[in-house]
Write an enzyme that holds these catalytic residues in place. Structure first.
Site, mmCIF file in Angstrom:
data_model
loop_
_atom_site.group_PDB
_atom_site.id
_atom_site.type_symbol
_atom_site.label_atom_id
_atom_site.label_comp_id
_atom_site.label_asym_id
_atom_site.label_seq_id
_atom_site.Cartn_x
_atom_site.Cartn_y
_atom_site.Cartn_z
ATOM 1 N N CYS A 2 0.800 -1.078 0.055
ATOM 2 C CA CYS A 2 0.006 0.073 -0.168
ATOM 3 C C CYS A 2 0.759 1.399 -0.122
ATOM 4 O O CYS A 2 2.073 1.081 0.316
ATOM 5 C CB CYS A 2 -0.895 0.170 1.132
ATOM 6 N N ARG A 27 3.869 0.789 -6.813
ATOM 7 C CA ARG A 27 3.827 -0.183 -5.581
ATOM 8 C C ARG A 27 2.734 -1.108 -6.104
ATOM 9 O O ARG A 27 2.733 -2.006 -5.286
ATOM 10 C CB ARG A 27 3.667 0.366 -4.568
ATOM 11 N N TRP A 138 -3.198 -2.298 -1.626
ATOM 12 C CA TRP A 138 -2.828 -3.655 -2.198
ATOM 13 C C TRP A 138 -3.586 -4.541 -1.280
ATOM 14 O O TRP A 138 -3.001 -4.828 -0.224
ATOM 15 C CB TRP A 138 -1.321 -3.592 -2.302
ATOM 16 N N ASN A 164 -0.465 0.920 5.980
ATOM 17 C CA ASN A 164 0.435 -0.074 5.109
ATOM 18 C C ASN A 164 0.970 -0.941 6.384
ATOM 19 O O ASN A 164 1.561 -0.724 6.963
ATOM 20 C CB ASN A 164 1.454 0.916 4.541
ATOM 21 N N GLY A 165 0.729 -2.396 5.944
ATOM 22 C CA GLY A 165 1.357 -3.258 6.675
ATOM 23 C C GLY A 165 0.150 -4.417 6.993
ATOM 24 O O GLY A 165 -0.879 -4.643 6.290
ATOM 25 N N GLU A 544 15.534 -22.999 -10.222
ATOM 26 C CA GLU A 544 15.275 -21.916 -10.153
ATOM 27 C C GLU A 544 16.403 -20.983 -10.414
ATOM 28 O O GLU A 544 16.253 -20.040 -11.149
ATOM 29 C CB GLU A 544 14.648 -21.436 -8.620
ATOM 30 N N LYS A 548 16.219 -18.136 -13.357
ATOM 31 C CA LYS A 548 16.595 -16.877 -13.020
ATOM 32 C C LYS A 548 17.777 -16.310 -13.842
ATOM 33 O O LYS A 548 17.610 -15.075 -14.535
ATOM 34 C CB LYS A 548 17.218 -16.546 -11.553
ATOM 35 N N GLU A 551 16.572 -16.041 -17.775
ATOM 36 C CA GLU A 551 15.431 -15.039 -18.159
ATOM 37 C C GLU A 551 15.945 -13.575 -18.072
ATOM 38 O O GLU A 551 15.405 -12.781 -18.725
ATOM 39 C CB GLU A 551 14.137 -15.303 -17.253
ATOM 40 N N HIS A 567 24.796 -39.186 -17.701
ATOM 41 C CA HIS A 567 23.885 -39.959 -18.485
ATOM 42 C C HIS A 567 23.848 -39.118 -19.721
ATOM 43 O O HIS A 567 22.659 -39.264 -20.432
ATOM 44 C CB HIS A 567 22.391 -40.303 -17.898
ATOM 45 N N LYS A 666 5.074 -10.147 -17.109
ATOM 46 C CA LYS A 666 5.026 -10.569 -15.474
ATOM 47 C C LYS A 666 3.967 -11.507 -15.506
ATOM 48 O O LYS A 666 4.103 -12.361 -14.478
ATOM 49 C CB LYS A 666 4.452 -9.286 -14.932
HETATM 50 C C1 AGP Z 1 9.599 -16.332 -12.914
HETATM 51 O O1 AGP Z 1 10.839 -15.590 -12.881
HETATM 52 C C2 AGP Z 1 8.788 -16.016 -14.327
HETATM 53 N N1 AGP Z 1 8.838 -14.627 -14.443
HETATM 54 C C3 AGP Z 1 7.796 -16.906 -14.650
HETATM 55 O O2 AGP Z 1 8.342 -18.188 -14.743
HETATM 56 C C4 AGP Z 1 6.644 -17.118 -13.758
HETATM 57 O O3 AGP Z 1 7.235 -17.811 -12.425
HETATM 58 C C5 AGP Z 1 5.514 -18.131 -14.424
HETATM 59 O O4 AGP Z 1 5.241 -17.281 -15.377
HETATM 60 C C6 AGP Z 1 4.380 -18.330 -13.338
HETATM 61 O O5 AGP Z 1 3.699 -17.099 -13.016
HETATM 62 P P1 AGP Z 1 2.843 -16.972 -12.035
HETATM 63 O O6 AGP Z 1 3.387 -17.426 -10.719
HETATM 64 O O7 AGP Z 1 2.043 -15.580 -11.749
HETATM 65 O O8 AGP Z 1 1.703 -17.811 -12.165
#
Ligand code: AGP
Length: 671
Positions: A2, A27, A138, A164-165, A544, A548, A551, A567, A666
Site C-alpha cells: 500500500c 507499488r 494492495w 500499510n502493513g 530456479e 533466474k 530469463e 547420463h 510479468k
Molecule cells: C519467474 O521469474 C518467471 N517470471 C515466470 O516463470 C513465472 O514464475 C511464471 O510465469 C508463473 O507466473 P505466476 O506465478 O504468476 O503464475
C-alpha cells in the site's frame, strides 16, 4: 504494498494527495481513497444530508462526509448501486452531503485506478481543505472493493486512518470490539485500528495512538486524522516504512520518497515505534511512552526514477531485499504459540488428515516451488506429492486418487495454463487449493481454498520475493498436514515453527554478503553456458537458479539432478564452463561433491553454494558461497538468495534491462 500520503499546510490538500498517490502507483494497488479534514462548515453541492451522508457508491466509487455522524446513522459503502441523483462520472458516482457546523472529515474512495478518484473529485478541487491523508491499497485482508479501500474510520469519535502493513492479531481485536458493540463494515485488518483509536481517543491523540500500539501485533505505517483536530495529521510506524517531509508550504507524510519529491527533499525516515504529530508549521516526534523526542532531517538527492525503486537500481534488487519482510509477513500471522494455524483454508483437521495425495501444478518459478515442495512435504508430512507443469497437466487427462488435493501455485493468480489446470481439476471433482499473491485474482477466486502469500506487489518480471513467500507457504502447509496426520508431534512442530520465524533474519545475513556475489558474477557475465546441479531439494533450487539466470541475462543455462549428469549432459562440459553446485542436504553432500569433482576434472570452474560448516566444499569448489545453517527442509529459502543475486549481477554486468527482460511478461495470461 500500500501507499500512504498526507499533507497539512497552506494549500488545498486533495490535489497534493492525488499527485502523491500517483507517484506511488508503481507499488501496485487495486483501490484508492482520500480523507480531508473539514475545519468548519463544509457545504458541498449535491443531495441534502443531515451531517452524515448515506454512502452511495456506484460501481467503483463513493464519497462520504463523516464526523458529524448521528450515532445511530448506519453508513455503508454499497458496492454496485449508485444514487442516480448525484452527478455520476464514468467509473463511479459521488455523493456529497450538506456539511455540518462541527469539524468533520470528508472521505472519497474508489476501486480501480486513481483516475476514478480524480474524476470523482474533479482532480481534488471539489474536496476543499488543507489537511488530509490518502492511500492506494494492495489488498491483503479482504477483496479489492470500495468498502475495503482506505481510509477506514470509526463513526463515533470521528477518526480516519490509512494503513500499510499487516495487523496479525486483527481477528481477536475485531471479535473483542464487536462484543463491545463496535460494528465493522469492511473485511480489512485496518478497520480494527480505526475502532481501537476511536475506543481510546478521549481528546489526546498521542495517548490514543500509544495505547493502540500496545494492543496490535504486526507491521503498520498509519496516517491518522481526528475530526476534532482539523489541520493536524498523526502518524506512527512499526516495521512498515513511513517518512515525514517538511516544506515552506506545509508538512507531509508518505510511504516513500517519490510521493513528495516534487514538494520537498527535506525528509526524516520515521524511526520504528515513533509517533509523529504534524501541523502546517510544526512537526513533533514522540516515543511509545508519549515523551517528545528530537529527530533529524536529511536531504534526499535521488532522482524520481531512483526514488520509485527506493534507491535501488532495479525493482528486482529492491524485491530481493524485501524478501525478509515478505517471508515474515507471510509466516508470522499463521503461527501462534508455536502452532501453525491453517484455518483460512477452511479445511478441518479431518479434511487435512484425509488428504491421501497431493498434485501440485504451476508454471515457471512457481513450478520450482512445487518441485521443492515435493521433497519437503514428503519428508515432513509423508504425503506423496506429484508435480506437473500446468501446460502439461491441463491436457493429459490426469488420473488421480480420490482424496487428492490439487495445489495450484501462482504469484499473479492469472497465468492462463495454471488457471486452466485449476478448472480441469475442479471439473474432475477434486478440491483445489490456490497459493496466490494477488488477492481477488482468478485463481484465488476459483480455488476452493486460498493461501495468500503476503509478498506485496512484485513489479520485476523475474520473481524473487513472491517465490520465497510461496516456499514459506508450502512449509506451513507441510507442517499443518504433518500435524493433522500425526506424523510430526508438538515438539517437532515447535522446533520447525521457531526455525521458520528465524528465516527472515537469515536471509538478511545473506544479503549482507552481496558484494562477494557481485564480484563473482562480474567474472562470468560473458559466459556462453552456465550449469546448475543439485540433489534432492537442492535440485529444485538449481532449477530456479538456472531459470533466474536465463530469463534476465539471456545466457544459456541448464539445471540437472547431479546424478543425471553422467547420463549424457556431462559431454557438454568444457574448459572454463561455470557449474554451480548447490549442496545443503547432509545425506547427499558427499555425492554432490563427487559430481563437482567429475565436472571439475573435465575443465569446469565450480561454484559451491552450501551451508556454513560444510567447509570441505572448499576442497573442490573454486569459489564457495555459504548460507546460514537452517533445518535442511527449509534450506531452499536460503540457497535461492545467492542464486537470485548471481543472476541479477550477471545480467547487470551485461548491461541488460533487468526488470523488463526481452520476450517476457510479468503474467502470462495467454497460452
Ligand atoms: C519467474 O521469474 C518467471 N517470471 C515466470 O516463470 C513465472 O514464475 C511464471 O510465469 C508463473 O507466473 P505466476 O506465478 O504468476 O503464475
Amino acid at each position: 504494498m500500500c501507499g500512504i500520503v498526507g499533507f497539512t499546510g497552506r494549500q488545498q490538500a486533495a490535489p497534493i494527495l492525488l499527485d502523491g498517490l500517483e507517484k506511488l502507483e508503481y507499488r501496485g494497488y487495486d483501490s484508492a481513497g482520500i480523507a480531508v479534514a473539514q475545519s468548519g462548515v463544509a457545504v458541498h453541492g449535491g443531495v441534502e444530508g443531515a451531517g452524515l451522508t448515506k454512502a452511495y457508491s456506484a460501481q467503483s466509487g463513493s464519497r462520504q462526509t463523516v464526523g458529524a455522524a448521528r450515532p445511530d446513522a448506519q453508513e455503508d459503502w454499497q458496492e454496485g448501486t449508485g444514487a442516480a441523483s448525484a452527478r455520476s462520472v464514468q467509473d463511479g458516482s459521488r455523493m456529497t452531503g450538506a456539511g455540518s457546523a462541527e469539524p468533520s472529515i470528508e472521505i472519497v474512495k474508489a476501486k480501480g485506478r486513481l483516475k476514478v478518484l480524480r474524476e470523482m473529485t474533479d482532480d481534488g478541487r471539489s474536496v476543499p481543505g488543507t489537511c488530509g491523508i490518502g492511500h492506494t491499497r494492495w489488498a491483503t485482508h479482504g477483496e479489492p472493493s470500495v468498502v475495503n479501500s482506505h481510509p477506514h474510520y470509526a463513526k463515533n469519535k470521528r477518526v480516519a486512518v490509512v494503513h500499510n502493513g499487516i495487523i496479525e492479531n486483527y481477528q481477536e481485536i475485531r471479535d473483542r470490539l464487536t462484543k463491545e458493540g463496535f460494528s465493522f463494515i469492511s473485511a480489512t485488518d485496518t478497520e480494527t485500528v480505526a475502532h481501537l483509536l476511536d475506543k481510546y481517543y478521549a481528546g489526546n491523540p498521542i495517548e490514543a495512538i500509544s495505547r493502540v500500539m500496545f494492543r496490535v501485533r504486526g507491521s503498520y505505517a498509519l496516517g491518522i486524522l481526528f475530526a476534532d483536530r482539523p489541520g493536524e495529521i498523526y502518524a506512527v510506524r512499526k516495521d512498515s516504512p513511513l517518512i515525514v517531509g517538511r516544506s515552506d508550504q506545509g508538512n507531509f507524510i508518505a510511504s516513500d520518497v517519490p510521493a513528495i519529491l516534487r514538494y520537498t527533499r527535506d525528509v526524516c525516515f520515521i524511526p520504528n515505534l515513533e509517533i509523529v504529530k504534524l501541523t502546517d508549521r510544526e512537526i513533533h516526534f514522540y516515543n511509545v511512552d508519549q515523551e517528545e523526542v528530537e529527530e533529524t532531517f536529511s536531504q534526499v538527492n535521488w532522482d524520481t526514477e531512483a526514488a520509485e525503486k527506493g534507491g535501488f537500481a532495479h525493482f528486482m534488487l529492491k524485491e530481493i531485499y524485501e524478501q525478509p519482510k515478505a517471508v515474515r509477513d507471510t509466516v508470522s500471522p499463521r503461527i501462534s504459540e508455536g502452532h501453525v494455524n491453517l484455518e483460512e483454508l477452511g479445511m478441518s483437521q479431518e479434511d487435512l488428515a484425509k488428504v491421501s495425495r497431493i498434485q501440485m501444478v504451476a508454471c515457471g518459478s512457481a513450478y520450482h516451488v512445487c518441485m521443492t515442495a515435493k521433497y519437503m512435504v514428503e519428508q515432513t508430512a509423508r504425503v506423496p506429492v506429484d508435480v506437473d507443469l500446468a501446460s502439461e497437466f491441463r491436457y493429459r487427462n490426469p488420473v488421480m486418487e480420490k482424496d487428492t488435493l490439487v495445489i495450484v501455485v501462482s504469484q499473479s493468480g492469472e497465468t492462463a495454463d495454471s488457471l486452466a489446470a485449476l478448472r480441469e481439476a475442479k471439473k474432475l471433482g477434486y478440491r483445489v487449493l490456490g497459493i496466490v499473491n494477488v488477492v481477488g485474482s482468478s485463481i484465488a477466486r476459483e480455488a476452493d481454498s486460498v493461501f495468500y502469500t503476503w509478498a506485496g506487489p512484485e513489479i520485476s518480471v523475474a520473481t524473487t520475493k513472491a517465490y520465497s513467500t510461496q516456499l514459506a507457504a508450502v512449509y506451513l502447509l507441510a507442517i499443518g498436514l504433518g500435524r493433522a496426520r500425526g506424523v510430526i508431534d508438538e515438539t517437532a512442530e515447535q522446533e520447525m515453527t521457531r526455525e521458520l520465524l528465524r528465516l527472515p533474519e537469515k536471509i538478511e545475513r545473506i544479503l549482507e554478503e552481496k558484494e562477494r556475489i557481485q564480484w563473482f558474477a562480474n567474472k562470468f557475465s560473458h559466459s556462453k553456458d552456465i550449469f546448475f546441479i543439485g540433489r534432492g531439494l537442492d535440485y529444485a533450487s538449481s532449477l530456479e537458479g538456472s531459470l533466474k539466470l536465463k530469463e534476465i541475462s539471456y545466457i544459456h543455462s541448464e539445471a540437472y539432478a547431479a546424478g543425471e549428469l553422467k547420463h549424457g549432459t556431462i559431454s557438454l562440459i568444457e574448459d572454463g564452463i561455470l557449474v554451480v553446485g548447490v549442496a545443503t542436504q547432509k545425506s547427499l553432500f558427499e555425492k554432490l561433491i563427487s559430481n563437482m569433482v567429475e565436472v571439475k576434472s573435465r575443465g569446469a570452474y565450480v561454484l559451491g553454494v552450501t551451508s556454513y560448516g560444510n567447509y570441505s566444499m572448499e576442497d573442490v569448489a573454486n569459489y564457495t558461497i555459504y548460507v546460514p545453517k537452517t533445518m535442511e527442509c527449509f534450506a531452499a529459502s536460503l540457497t535461492v538468495v545467492p542464486l537470485q543475486l548471481l543472476a541479477y549481477y550477471v545480467a547487470l554486468g551485461k548491461g541488460l534491462d533487468v526488470d523488463k527482460p526481452r520476450n517476457l511478461a510479468k503474467s502470462v495470461t495467454v497460452e
